[in-house]
Design a protein around this motif. Structure first.
Motif, PDB file in Angstrom:
ATOM      1  N   GLN A  35      -8.222   3.159  -1.149  1.00 18.06           N
ATOM      2  CA  GLN A  35      -9.604   3.300  -1.594  1.00 18.06           C
ATOM      3  C   GLN A  35      -9.705   3.681  -3.076  1.00 18.06           C
ATOM      4  OE1 GLN A  35     -12.284   4.919   1.732  1.00 18.06           O
ATOM      5  NE2 GLN A  35     -10.305   5.879   2.151  1.00 18.06           N
ATOM      6  N   LEU A  36     -10.878   3.398  -3.620  1.00 16.76           N
ATOM      7  CA  LEU A  36     -11.123   3.698  -5.040  1.00 16.76           C
ATOM      8  C   LEU A  36     -10.923   5.185  -5.327  1.00 16.76           C
ATOM      9  CD1 LEU A  36     -14.262   1.433  -5.485  1.00 16.76           C
ATOM     10  CD2 LEU A  36     -12.114   1.198  -6.766  1.00 16.76           C
ATOM     11  N   ALA A  37     -11.419   6.040  -4.437  1.00 16.70           N
ATOM     12  CA  ALA A  37     -11.310   7.486  -4.674  1.00 16.70           C
ATOM     13  C   ALA A  37      -9.847   7.909  -4.773  1.00 16.70           C
ATOM     14  CB  ALA A  37     -12.013   8.254  -3.557  1.00 16.70           C
ATOM     15  N   TYR A  38      -8.998   7.282  -3.948  1.00 20.29           N
ATOM     16  CA  TYR A  38      -7.565   7.581  -3.949  1.00 20.29           C
ATOM     17  C   TYR A  38      -6.943   7.144  -5.277  1.00 20.29           C
ATOM     18  CZ  TYR A  38      -2.686   7.589  -2.286  1.00 20.29           C
ATOM     19  OH  TYR A  38      -1.345   7.829  -2.133  1.00 20.29           O
ATOM     20  N   LEU A  39      -7.308   5.944  -5.711  1.00 19.71           N
ATOM     21  CA  LEU A  39      -6.764   5.414  -6.971  1.00 19.71           C
ATOM     22  C   LEU A  39      -7.212   6.307  -8.128  1.00 19.71           C
ATOM     23  CD1 LEU A  39      -7.657   1.673  -6.263  1.00 19.71           C
ATOM     24  CD2 LEU A  39      -5.335   2.592  -6.342  1.00 19.71           C
ATOM     25  N   LEU A  43       1.441   4.881  -9.131  1.00 18.31           N
ATOM     26  CA  LEU A  43       0.406   5.603  -9.897  1.00 18.31           C
ATOM     27  C   LEU A  43       0.991   6.862 -10.535  1.00 18.31           C
ATOM     28  CD1 LEU A  43      -2.737   5.274  -7.562  1.00 18.31           C
ATOM     29  CD2 LEU A  43      -2.111   3.870  -9.540  1.00 18.31           C
ATOM     30  N   GLU A  44       1.837   7.549  -9.796  1.00 13.03           N
ATOM     31  CA  GLU A  44       2.454   8.762 -10.356  1.00 13.03           C
ATOM     32  C   GLU A  44       3.349   8.417 -11.544  1.00 13.03           C
ATOM     33  OE1 GLU A  44       2.277  11.530  -6.340  1.00 13.03           O
ATOM     34  OE2 GLU A  44       4.184  10.560  -6.871  1.00 13.03           O
ATOM     35  N   GLU A  45       4.006   7.257 -11.438  1.00 14.67           N
ATOM     36  CA  GLU A  45       4.901   6.819 -12.518  1.00 14.67           C
ATOM     37  C   GLU A  45       4.105   6.490 -13.796  1.00 14.67           C
ATOM     38  OE1 GLU A  45       6.933   3.207 -11.449  1.00 14.67           O
ATOM     39  OE2 GLU A  45       7.895   3.027 -13.413  1.00 14.67           O
ATOM     40  N   HIS A  79      -5.493   9.636  -8.534  1.00 16.01           N
ATOM     41  CA  HIS A  79      -4.107   9.610  -9.024  1.00 16.01           C
ATOM     42  C   HIS A  79      -4.000   9.087 -10.455  1.00 16.01           C
ATOM     43  CE1 HIS A  79      -3.400  10.110  -4.733  1.00 16.01           C
ATOM     44  NE2 HIS A  79      -2.239  10.634  -5.078  1.00 16.01           N
ATOM     45  N   LEU A  80      -5.157   8.949 -11.122  1.00 16.16           N
ATOM     46  CA  LEU A  80      -5.163   8.466 -12.512  1.00 16.16           C
ATOM     47  C   LEU A  80      -5.982   9.437 -13.363  1.00 16.16           C
ATOM     48  CD1 LEU A  80      -5.763   4.673 -11.754  1.00 16.16           C
ATOM     49  CD2 LEU A  80      -3.675   5.668 -12.739  1.00 16.16           C
ATOM     50  N   PRO A  81      -5.834   9.403 -14.675  1.00 16.87           N
ATOM     51  CA  PRO A  81      -6.598  10.323 -15.506  1.00 16.87           C
ATOM     52  C   PRO A  81      -8.115  10.146 -15.301  1.00 16.87           C
ATOM     53  CG  PRO A  81      -4.874   9.263 -16.794  1.00 16.87           C
ATOM     54  CD  PRO A  81      -4.899   8.576 -15.470  1.00 16.87           C
ATOM     55  N   GLU A  82      -8.855  11.252 -15.355  1.00 17.65           N
ATOM     56  CA  GLU A  82     -10.309  11.226 -15.191  1.00 17.65           C
ATOM     57  C   GLU A  82     -10.923  10.210 -16.155  1.00 17.65           C
ATOM     58  OE1 GLU A  82     -12.173  12.770 -13.040  1.00 17.65           O
ATOM     59  OE2 GLU A  82     -14.192  12.739 -13.924  1.00 17.65           O
ATOM     60  N   GLY A  83     -11.806   9.371 -15.637  1.00 16.04           N
ATOM     61  CA  GLY A  83     -12.509   8.407 -16.487  1.00 16.04           C
ATOM     62  C   GLY A  83     -11.864   7.031 -16.539  1.00 16.04           C
ATOM     63  N   THR A  84     -10.708   6.853 -15.854  1.00 17.17           N
ATOM     64  CA  THR A  84     -10.048   5.529 -15.880  1.00 17.17           C
ATOM     65  C   THR A  84     -10.875   4.506 -15.095  1.00 17.17           C
ATOM     66  OG1 THR A  84      -7.890   6.633 -15.875  1.00 17.17           O
ATOM     67  CG2 THR A  84      -7.909   4.267 -15.371  1.00 17.17           C
ATOM     68  N   PRO A  85     -11.237   3.381 -15.724  1.00 16.06           N
ATOM     69  CA  PRO A  85     -11.922   2.336 -14.960  1.00 16.06           C
ATOM     70  C   PRO A  85     -10.964   1.709 -13.936  1.00 16.06           C
ATOM     71  CG  PRO A  85     -12.223   2.018 -17.328  1.00 16.06           C
ATOM     72  CD  PRO A  85     -11.132   3.036 -17.153  1.00 16.06           C
ATOM     73  N   PRO A 137       0.806  -1.230   0.000  1.00 16.04           N
ATOM     74  CA  PRO A 137       0.000   0.000   0.000  1.00 16.04           C
ATOM     75  C   PRO A 137       0.843   1.285   0.000  1.00 16.04           C
ATOM     76  CG  PRO A 137      -0.953  -1.608   1.488  1.00 16.04           C
ATOM     77  CD  PRO A 137       0.323  -2.207   0.996  1.00 16.04           C
ATOM     78  N   ALA A 138       1.956   1.278   0.737  1.00 11.93           N
ATOM     79  CA  ALA A 138       2.764   2.493   0.851  1.00 11.93           C
ATOM     80  C   ALA A 138       3.419   2.883  -0.475  1.00 11.93           C
ATOM     81  CB  ALA A 138       3.840   2.295   1.916  1.00 11.93           C
ATOM     82  N   VAL A 139       3.488   1.944  -1.414  1.00 12.82           N
ATOM     83  CA  VAL A 139       4.182   2.198  -2.687  1.00 12.82           C
ATOM     84  C   VAL A 139       3.203   2.559  -3.811  1.00 12.82           C
ATOM     85  CG1 VAL A 139       5.869   1.194  -4.309  1.00 12.82           C
ATOM     86  CG2 VAL A 139       5.877   0.467  -1.941  1.00 12.82           C
ATOM     87  N   VAL A 140       1.901   2.412  -3.538  1.00 10.42           N
ATOM     88  CA  VAL A 140       0.904   2.608  -4.600  1.00 10.42           C
ATOM     89  C   VAL A 140       0.999   4.007  -5.215  1.00 10.42           C
ATOM     90  CG1 VAL A 140      -1.580   2.769  -5.058  1.00 10.42           C
ATOM     91  CG2 VAL A 140      -0.687   0.861  -3.726  1.00 10.42           C
TER      92      VAL A 140
END
Ligand code: NAP
Length: 256
Positions: free
Chosen positions: A89-93, A68-70, A96-102, A61-64
């Motif tokens: 959590q999903l909101a966190y994921l 994601l930034e990479e 950190h990803l482009p809007e709309g990513t499943p 978890p600490a490396v996620v």
């Protein structure tokens, strides 16, 4: 967990080895996987995202956040990102990803290593029926799958995520009981393991409710009811309920 998933996907024929690509900071992990399966190895996580449609993030978890930034600049809405990181959590994921990513969050447990896992998945805002089906199919290769609202994930962690540790000490204690009563250790462990396995299989086959099975084994004035009385006096049920409660609460405290 990443290795267990790769093994499940390939052993069940769900993914052809040449279609799987993995990256890991630890070369030894990659070497071990490549020795088992003729999969592709990436130089870094970005190469994985460039080559694959479904990306599974199985780092601690600490490396996620770092991962994601990479990969963020290379992720598109055509990708499906699945995270198995506990407490992320999903909101966190999604943030950190482009809007709309499943995105799908999954909580497997350790018996996934032998294809007997229990995984709960929760869908992100942009994951629909297609992504759900895909994730269910993928995690079915390492055991059973249930789809739940994300609000249930801490309870899932407290029960099936941590459960293998609870069952392991129950088996160890049953074996200790056998040893105390004169059984050789190896035999006692075998008896305890097979008893838990057989009971679980019986209940899984749907023949009876746990309470019915307990009643079935407890003959009037017999050994089982005497054993059960000791367990009830010691509060075994209350202890197990409290263990799931405590682990669920702790899981909630650790989430981000
Ligand atoms: N194990 C379980 O039963 C279980 C159950 C449910 C969920 N999970 C979740 O699954 C995830 C993985 O757990 P695990 O027990 O499999 O941990 P693990 O054995 O430590 O595996 C994580 C792997 O990711 C590598 N890694 C670290 N940073 C990386 C990066 N930036 N890019 C690519 N790879 C990187 C690690 O390499 P290094 O060793 O060099 O750091 C390690 O080989 C965790 O988030 C955990 O919460 C595990």
């Amino acid at each position: 967990m990443g290795s267990a998933l790769v093994a499940g996907f390939i052993n069940t024929g769900l993914v052809a080895p040449q279609d799987a690509i993995v990256s890991d900071l630890e070369q030894a992990q990659l070497d071990a996987l490549v020795k088992r399966f003729p999969i592709k190895v990436a130089q870094d996580n970005r190469e994985v995202v460039m080559s694959a449609g479904v990306v599974i993030c199985a780092v601690k978890p600490a490396v996620v956040k770092t991962v994601l930034e990479e990969i963020n600049p290379l992720v598109t809405t055509e990708h499906l990102l699945i995270s198995v990181a506990a407490g992320i959590q999903l909101a966190y994921l999604e943030a950190h990803l482009p809007e709309g990513t499943p995105v799908i969050r999954a909580m497997p447990n350790v018996p996934a290593l032998i294809g007997e896992g229990m995984t709960a998945i929760a869908l992100g805002r942009f994951a629909g029926a297609v992504e759900r089906e895909l994730a269910e199919e993928l995690f079915s290769s390492v055991g059973r799958v249930v789809t739940l609202p994300e609000g249930s994930m801490n309870a899932v962690t407290g029960l099936s995520g941590c459960g293998p540790a609870y069952i392991a000490i129950i088996i160890e204690a049953l074996a200790d009981g056998g040893v105390k009563m004169g059984l050789p250790r190896r035999i006692a462990v075998d008896l305890a393991v097979q008893t838990v396995l057989g009971t679980a299989r019986m209940l899984q086959s749907g023949g009876s409710h746990p309470g019915q099975l307990k009643d079935m084994v407890s003959s009037p004035g017999g050994s089982t009811i005497n054993g059960l009385h000791v367990l009830e006096k010691g509060g075994l049920r209350g202890l197990l309920i409290s263990a799931v409660e405590a682990a669920t609460i702790r899981s909630g405290e650790m989430q981000s």
